[in-house]
Scaffold this motif. Structure first.
Motif, PDB file in Angstrom:
ATOM      1  N   LEU A 216      -7.939  -7.534  25.589  1.00 26.43           N
ATOM      2  CA  LEU A 216      -9.209  -8.033  25.060  1.00 26.43           C
ATOM      3  C   LEU A 216      -9.030  -8.646  23.684  1.00 26.43           C
ATOM      4  O   LEU A 216      -9.571  -9.707  23.384  1.00 26.43           O
ATOM      5  N   ALA A 217      -8.269  -7.951  22.841  1.00 29.20           N
ATOM      6  CA  ALA A 217      -8.045  -8.439  21.482  1.00 29.20           C
ATOM      7  C   ALA A 217      -7.323  -9.778  21.497  1.00 29.20           C
ATOM      8  O   ALA A 217      -7.678 -10.705  20.755  1.00 29.20           O
ATOM      9  N   ALA A 218      -6.320  -9.911  22.367  1.00 32.39           N
ATOM     10  CA  ALA A 218      -5.572 -11.159  22.444  1.00 32.39           C
ATOM     11  C   ALA A 218      -6.442 -12.289  22.981  1.00 32.39           C
ATOM     12  O   ALA A 218      -6.395 -13.425  22.483  1.00 32.39           O
ATOM     13  N   THR A 219      -7.247 -11.986  23.995  1.00 37.33           N
ATOM     14  CA  THR A 219      -8.132 -12.996  24.563  1.00 37.33           C
ATOM     15  C   THR A 219      -9.175 -13.442  23.553  1.00 37.33           C
ATOM     16  O   THR A 219      -9.473 -14.634  23.415  1.00 37.33           O
ATOM     17  N   PHE A 220      -9.738 -12.482  22.832  1.00 36.59           N
ATOM     18  CA  PHE A 220     -10.733 -12.799  21.804  1.00 36.59           C
ATOM     19  C   PHE A 220     -10.143 -13.737  20.760  1.00 36.59           C
ATOM     20  O   PHE A 220     -10.761 -14.745  20.392  1.00 36.59           O
ATOM     21  N   GLN A 221      -8.940 -13.432  20.284  1.00 41.97           N
ATOM     22  CA  GLN A 221      -8.303 -14.250  19.260  1.00 41.97           C
ATOM     23  C   GLN A 221      -7.987 -15.644  19.801  1.00 41.97           C
ATOM     24  O   GLN A 221      -8.152 -16.652  19.113  1.00 41.97           O
ATOM     25  N   ARG A 222      -7.575 -15.694  21.051  1.00 40.16           N
ATOM     26  CA  ARG A 222      -7.223 -16.975  21.658  1.00 40.16           C
ATOM     27  C   ARG A 222      -8.444 -17.871  21.817  1.00 40.16           C
ATOM     28  O   ARG A 222      -8.372 -19.084  21.610  1.00 40.16           O
ATOM     29  N   VAL A 223      -9.570 -17.286  22.186  1.00 39.44           N
ATOM     30  CA  VAL A 223     -10.780 -18.068  22.407  1.00 39.44           C
ATOM     31  C   VAL A 223     -11.390 -18.547  21.101  1.00 39.44           C
ATOM     32  O   VAL A 223     -11.778 -19.713  20.966  1.00 39.44           O
ATOM     33  N   PHE A 224     -11.467 -17.657  20.104  1.00 35.49           N
ATOM     34  CA  PHE A 224     -12.208 -17.985  18.885  1.00 35.49           C
ATOM     35  C   PHE A 224     -11.330 -18.436  17.726  1.00 35.49           C
ATOM     36  O   PHE A 224     -11.823 -19.031  16.776  1.00 35.49           O
ATOM     37  N   GLY A 225     -10.028 -18.152  17.776  1.00 38.50           N
ATOM     38  CA  GLY A 225      -9.113 -18.649  16.761  1.00 38.50           C
ATOM     39  C   GLY A 225      -9.534 -18.314  15.349  1.00 38.50           C
ATOM     40  O   GLY A 225      -9.836 -17.164  15.026  1.00 38.50           O
ATOM     41  N   ALA A 226      -9.586 -19.340  14.500  1.00 41.46           N
ATOM     42  CA  ALA A 226      -9.878 -19.143  13.083  1.00 41.46           C
ATOM     43  C   ALA A 226     -11.291 -18.632  12.833  1.00 41.46           C
ATOM     44  O   ALA A 226     -11.570 -18.074  11.769  1.00 41.46           O
ATOM     45  N   THR A 227     -12.198 -18.803  13.790  1.00 44.33           N
ATOM     46  CA  THR A 227     -13.579 -18.350  13.595  1.00 44.33           C
ATOM     47  C   THR A 227     -13.788 -16.897  14.034  1.00 44.33           C
ATOM     48  O   THR A 227     -14.893 -16.385  13.965  1.00 44.33           O
ATOM     49  N   ALA A 228     -12.726 -16.236  14.482  1.00 41.89           N
ATOM     50  CA  ALA A 228     -12.848 -14.890  15.032  1.00 41.89           C
ATOM     51  C   ALA A 228     -13.406 -13.883  14.037  1.00 41.89           C
ATOM     52  O   ALA A 228     -14.047 -12.903  14.419  1.00 41.89           O
ATOM     53  N   ARG A 235     -17.030  -9.911  17.699  1.00 44.11           N
ATOM     54  CA  ARG A 235     -16.100  -9.133  18.535  1.00 44.11           C
ATOM     55  C   ARG A 235     -16.861  -8.150  19.427  1.00 44.11           C
ATOM     56  O   ARG A 235     -16.555  -8.000  20.621  1.00 44.11           O
ATOM     57  N   LEU A 236     -17.878  -7.497  18.867  1.00 43.02           N
ATOM     58  CA  LEU A 236     -18.671  -6.550  19.650  1.00 43.02           C
ATOM     59  C   LEU A 236     -19.420  -7.265  20.771  1.00 43.02           C
ATOM     60  O   LEU A 236     -19.498  -6.769  21.905  1.00 43.02           O
ATOM     61  N   ASP A 237     -19.983  -8.428  20.458  1.00 41.22           N
ATOM     62  CA  ASP A 237     -20.704  -9.193  21.473  1.00 41.22           C
ATOM     63  C   ASP A 237     -19.759  -9.641  22.587  1.00 41.22           C
ATOM     64  O   ASP A 237     -20.104  -9.586  23.777  1.00 41.22           O
ATOM     65  N   PHE A 238     -18.579 -10.096  22.193  1.00 41.12           N
ATOM     66  CA  PHE A 238     -17.581 -10.549  23.164  1.00 41.12           C
ATOM     67  C   PHE A 238     -17.191  -9.406  24.100  1.00 41.12           C
ATOM     68  O   PHE A 238     -17.166  -9.568  25.325  1.00 41.12           O
ATOM     69  N   GLU A 239     -16.910  -8.248  23.541  1.00 42.90           N
ATOM     70  CA  GLU A 239     -16.500  -7.109  24.356  1.00 42.90           C
ATOM     71  C   GLU A 239     -17.634  -6.627  25.257  1.00 42.90           C
ATOM     72  O   GLU A 239     -17.396  -6.216  26.397  1.00 42.90           O
ATOM     73  N   SER A 240     -18.870  -6.700  24.771  1.00 39.94           N
ATOM     74  CA  SER A 240     -20.017  -6.302  25.581  1.00 39.94           C
ATOM     75  C   SER A 240     -20.171  -7.212  26.788  1.00 39.94           C
ATOM     76  O   SER A 240     -20.416  -6.758  27.915  1.00 39.94           O
ATOM     77  N   ASP A 241     -20.004  -8.517  26.575  1.00 43.34           N
ATOM     78  CA  ASP A 241     -20.141  -9.470  27.679  1.00 43.34           C
ATOM     79  C   ASP A 241     -18.996  -9.332  28.679  1.00 43.34           C
ATOM     80  O   ASP A 241     -19.201  -9.449  29.894  1.00 43.34           O
TER      81      ASP A 241
END
Length: 318
Positions: A216-228, A235-241
């Motif tokens: 999850l952490a890797a996917t989150f970073q990959r999707v949002f990049g510098a805006t993460a 991050r909480l919203d991403f994990e909830s979805d």
């Protein structure tokens, strides 16, 4: 004029389908730097509450307006019919209400995203297209029932506001949610979308797994990049979805009896063209892939958004 005609200081709060207001100080209308001083309906009253089209969450308008109260009552009634006491999982709203729309388009945003990403789609009013967004109400318990509950409520919203042709559009994870809702509409209600438009998304078979924390952490970073790290709630919203998707039935062999049009940005480094093409297996009708300029977030940041609108308008509504 009215009750405030003899006072120099006044606050007006209007309650209706939305919540608005006005402020007068020393006999002068208070506008604020950006003309937003009296947007009382967008004061946050429920931290991490219902998503609002303004991009915020928990605005008073999304909890205390007539529209919000009606949505809440309907959701509670639906949950009661299903024997559940959980809070609503899906929230639908119209971006551009039309008196007699030619067709309605229901949009599902990406993991961690907001319904406001579809605000430009309101331009479809000129073509007679009424645009709705359907969002995950985050904060609910991550149970195995959350996914099916969202699917039922989203499908019920589509049925409730549609009395004619409709289409579904999803971006990234929203494509998977739109597909689940489309299958539910056909199987449970006999209502077939005239088009399922998917954007920047892997096909369901590539997403049938529960992400471990490291994944999850890797996917989150990959999707949002510098805006993460720009928004502490992102991050909480991403994990909830993502947890919502993980709680949905896999439907490994399901297809939808609607044409699918897929969109992918040429510089998308999150989803490959081959992964998008596998959506062709999920329809019994036609499949078309359109390449647009931009990256994974092209709907919000790139010129490809206008092209997606034109293509969707032509494919489904023209």
């Amino acid at each position: 004029m009215g009750a405030g005609r003899e006072v120099d200081d006044l606050v007006l709060l209007t309650l209706g389908t939305g919540i608005g207001g006005g402020i007068i100080v020393n006999g002068r209308v208070l506008h604020g730097q950006l003309g937003m001083a009296a947007e009382l309906g967008h004061l946050t009253v429920v931290p991490n509450g219902n998503p609002c089209g303004c991009g915020n969450r928990g605005c008073v308008e999304k909890h205390a307006s007539a529209t919000a109260i009606a949505q809440d009552l309907i959701s509670h009634a639906m949950n009661g019919a299903q024997g559940s006491t959980s809070q609503a999982a899906a929230l639908g709203e119209s971006l551009n209400p039309l008196d007699a729309p030619r067709v309605r388009l229901f949009c599902f945003h990406d993991a961690g995203g907001k319904a406001s990403m579809f605000a430009p789609f309101s331009e479809l009013s000129a073509a007679g297209v009424e645009v709705h967004t359907i969002s995950h109400v985050r904060g609910g318990a991550p149970t195995s029932e959350r996914g099916p509950q969202f699917t039922r409520e989203a499908a019920a919203y589509v049925r409730r506001v549609s009395n004619g042709p409709f289409a579904l559009f999803g971006h990234s994870l929203g494509s998977l949610l739109a597909w689940q809702v489309g299958v539910e509409l056909i199987e449970a209600h006999g209502a077939r979308p005239i088009l399922l438009a998917i954007s920047a998304s892997r096909s369901p078979e590539d997403m049938i797994r529960t992400f471990a924390p490291a994944d999850l952490a890797a996917t989150f970073q990959r999707v949002f990049g510098a805006t993460a790290t720009a928004n502490p709630n992102l991050r909480l919203d991403f994990e909830s979805d993502m947890a919502l998707w993980a709680s949905m039935p896999p439907r490994l062999h399901e297809t939808i009896d609607s044409p699918i049009e897929a969109f992918r940005a040429t510089n998308d480094d999150v989803v490959t063209e081959a992964e998008v093409r596998r959506w062709a297996r999920r329809t019994t009708r036609s499949f078309l892939l359109t390449s647009l300029s931009g990256d994974h977030g092209y709907l919000a940041t790139g010129p490809g958004a206008g092209s997606a609108l034109d293509r969707a308008d032509s494919a489904a509504f023209g």
